[in-house]
Design a protein around this motif. Structure first.
Motif, mmCIF file in Angstrom:
data_model
loop_
_atom_site.group_PDB
_atom_site.id
_atom_site.type_symbol
_atom_site.label_atom_id
_atom_site.label_comp_id
_atom_site.label_asym_id
_atom_site.label_seq_id
_atom_site.Cartn_x
_atom_site.Cartn_y
_atom_site.Cartn_z
ATOM 1 N N LEU A 179 0.812 -1.211 0.000
ATOM 2 C CA LEU A 179 0.000 0.000 0.000
ATOM 3 C C LEU A 179 0.844 1.259 0.000
ATOM 4 O O LEU A 179 0.425 2.293 -0.530
ATOM 5 C CB LEU A 179 -0.929 0.006 1.221
ATOM 6 N N ALA A 184 3.697 1.813 -5.609
ATOM 7 C CA ALA A 184 2.274 1.583 -5.330
ATOM 8 C C ALA A 184 1.409 2.148 -6.456
ATOM 9 O O ALA A 184 1.704 3.200 -7.023
ATOM 10 C CB ALA A 184 1.888 2.223 -4.006
ATOM 11 N N SER A 189 -3.140 -1.685 -4.993
ATOM 12 C CA SER A 189 -3.755 -1.277 -3.729
ATOM 13 C C SER A 189 -5.107 -1.951 -3.523
ATOM 14 O O SER A 189 -5.469 -2.314 -2.401
ATOM 15 C CB SER A 189 -3.898 0.242 -3.685
ATOM 16 N N GLU A 193 -5.722 -4.437 -0.299
ATOM 17 C CA GLU A 193 -6.801 -4.273 0.674
ATOM 18 C C GLU A 193 -7.657 -5.541 0.751
ATOM 19 O O GLU A 193 -8.043 -5.990 1.840
ATOM 20 C CB GLU A 193 -7.667 -3.065 0.301
ATOM 21 N N CYS A 229 0.999 -8.744 -4.898
ATOM 22 C CA CYS A 229 1.405 -7.418 -4.407
ATOM 23 C C CYS A 229 2.920 -7.343 -4.236
ATOM 24 O O CYS A 229 3.569 -6.392 -4.687
ATOM 25 C CB CYS A 229 0.720 -7.120 -3.081
ATOM 26 N N PRO A 275 -2.530 5.555 2.743
ATOM 27 C CA PRO A 275 -2.601 4.127 2.404
ATOM 28 C C PRO A 275 -2.889 3.231 3.602
ATOM 29 O O PRO A 275 -3.600 2.226 3.476
ATOM 30 C CB PRO A 275 -1.226 3.833 1.788
#
Length: 355
Positions: A179, A184, A189, A193, A229, A275
């Motif tokens: 994040l 990023a 993102s 999440e 990620c 973030p």
């Protein structure tokens, strides 16, 4: 909207209960004719199961993967792949086994098919790590990204609860740091999440019922997203500190991540407030300064050790770790401050809540 760059990772993912059975088809798709199967000594029986599925396409089992991928282990594995005439590797296991496959790929260019049995996430990244003389060196190379990943949640049923929770929090660290990573972007993102939300819901359910197929599937789903990620954007202070804890002090990888994460995230609460508010939302909060305490309480709820001292971190460790980290820092939204880092490590050493 801020400008950004998004680089997708070219890998094939096969996800589903019982999908280990599809391994012959996936090996054929990659054109492998002699695949060396990599495992740890503890998972040799699973390697033998894969070998049975492959039949004559198996080039044998190399069951010597070790935590943090020591250089000498990687060199021996490369020699074995050459000796067996392997044209690819199948890494069956957690981060240590997949890391060994990456070491072989880095040296030889052989393709990797990964079958993760933990939530480490390494299978979705072009990141490798090798440990030599108490220092862990990491890097990025497209050659080490597995070509195909088979996620079979059924394989995680045998993963003990204590390992499941720490491994899941290791994955959580990948998503949280994505994040506020230097690279990023909106797509990652969103994945981060969702990963945090899925893991925060699934891992306590795994603790309550380790054989719950829905919880196991959701945890592996969250780990997959976390791996994307990690592979798509960079790392920050948490990963730098954990690489030092592993390479220099040989602490177990997943527990070190789990224990340290609340503290390293709290370090960034002001400089990455926007973030981290997304992470807070996924954990049931709303503010960046809640993330560290929420993660700390989640660890407590799942019975994860609170203190780095409990997994072998010595009293002099915070000072040496802070020095090593500040000598060669990763990108981080808050600059590496030696005294502050040493202080957070002291709190983690003693099992105190982040502050």
């Amino acid at each position: 909207m801020d400008s950004f760059v998004y680089q997708g990772q070219p890998s094939r993912v096969v996800f589903g209960w019982g999908k280990l059975e599809s391994i012959p088809e996936e090996v054929d798709r990659l054109g492998m004719r002699r695949a060396l199967i990599l495992t740890t000594p503890e998972q040799q029986s699973l390697g033998e199961q894969v070998a049975a599925l492959l039949g004559e396409r198996s080039a044998g089992i190399y069951a010597k993967a070790a935590m943090h991928v020591p250089v000498e282990v990687a060199q021996a594995a490369c020699a074995e792949a050459t000796r067996q005439g392997a044209d690819g590797c199948i890494a069956v296991g957690g981060g240590a086994t997949i890391g060994l496959g990456k070491a072989i790929a880095l040296e030889s260019g052989l393709p990797i098919l990964a079958v993760p049995t933990t939530y480490a996430g390494s299978e979705m990244t072009p990141i490798y790590g090798l440990t030599e003389k108490r220092l862990k060196r990491t890097g990025r190379d497209a050659r080490v990204l597995p070509k195909t990943v088979i996620y079979d949640p059924q394989l995680t049923l045998s993963l003990p609860v204590a390992i499941s929770t720490c491994s899941g929090m290791n994955a959580m660290a990948h998503a949280v740091e994505a994040l506020y990573a230097q690279e990023a972007n909106p797509i990652i993102s969103l994945m981060a999440e969702e990963s945090i939300r899925a893991l925060a819901q699934a891992l306590p359910a795994v603790v309550a019922d380790p054989e719950n197929p829905e919880a196991r599937s959701q945890a592996l789903y969250g780990a997959w997203l976390a791996g994307i990620c990690l592979g798509s954007v960079g790392m920050a202070i948490h990963h730098k500190l954990c690489h030092t804890l592993g390479g220099t002090f040989n602490l177990p990888h997943a527990p070190a991540h789990a224990i340290l994460l609340p503290h390293s995230v709290h370090y960034n609460r002001q400089d990455a407030s926007e973030p981290l508010a997304r992470a807070a939302r996924a954990l049931g909060g709303s503010r960046a300064d809640e993330v560290g305490p929420l993660l700390y309480r989640l660890n407590q709820r799942m019975g994860i050790p609170r203190a780095l001292a409990d997994i072998g971190f010595p009293a002099e460790g915070p000072a040496e770790t802070a020095r090593i980290a500040c000598d060669q820092p990763y990108y981080n939204p808050r600059p590496f401050e030696r005294e502050a880092i040493e202080a957070l490590l002291h709190r983690a050493l003693q099992g105190q809540a982040p502050a």
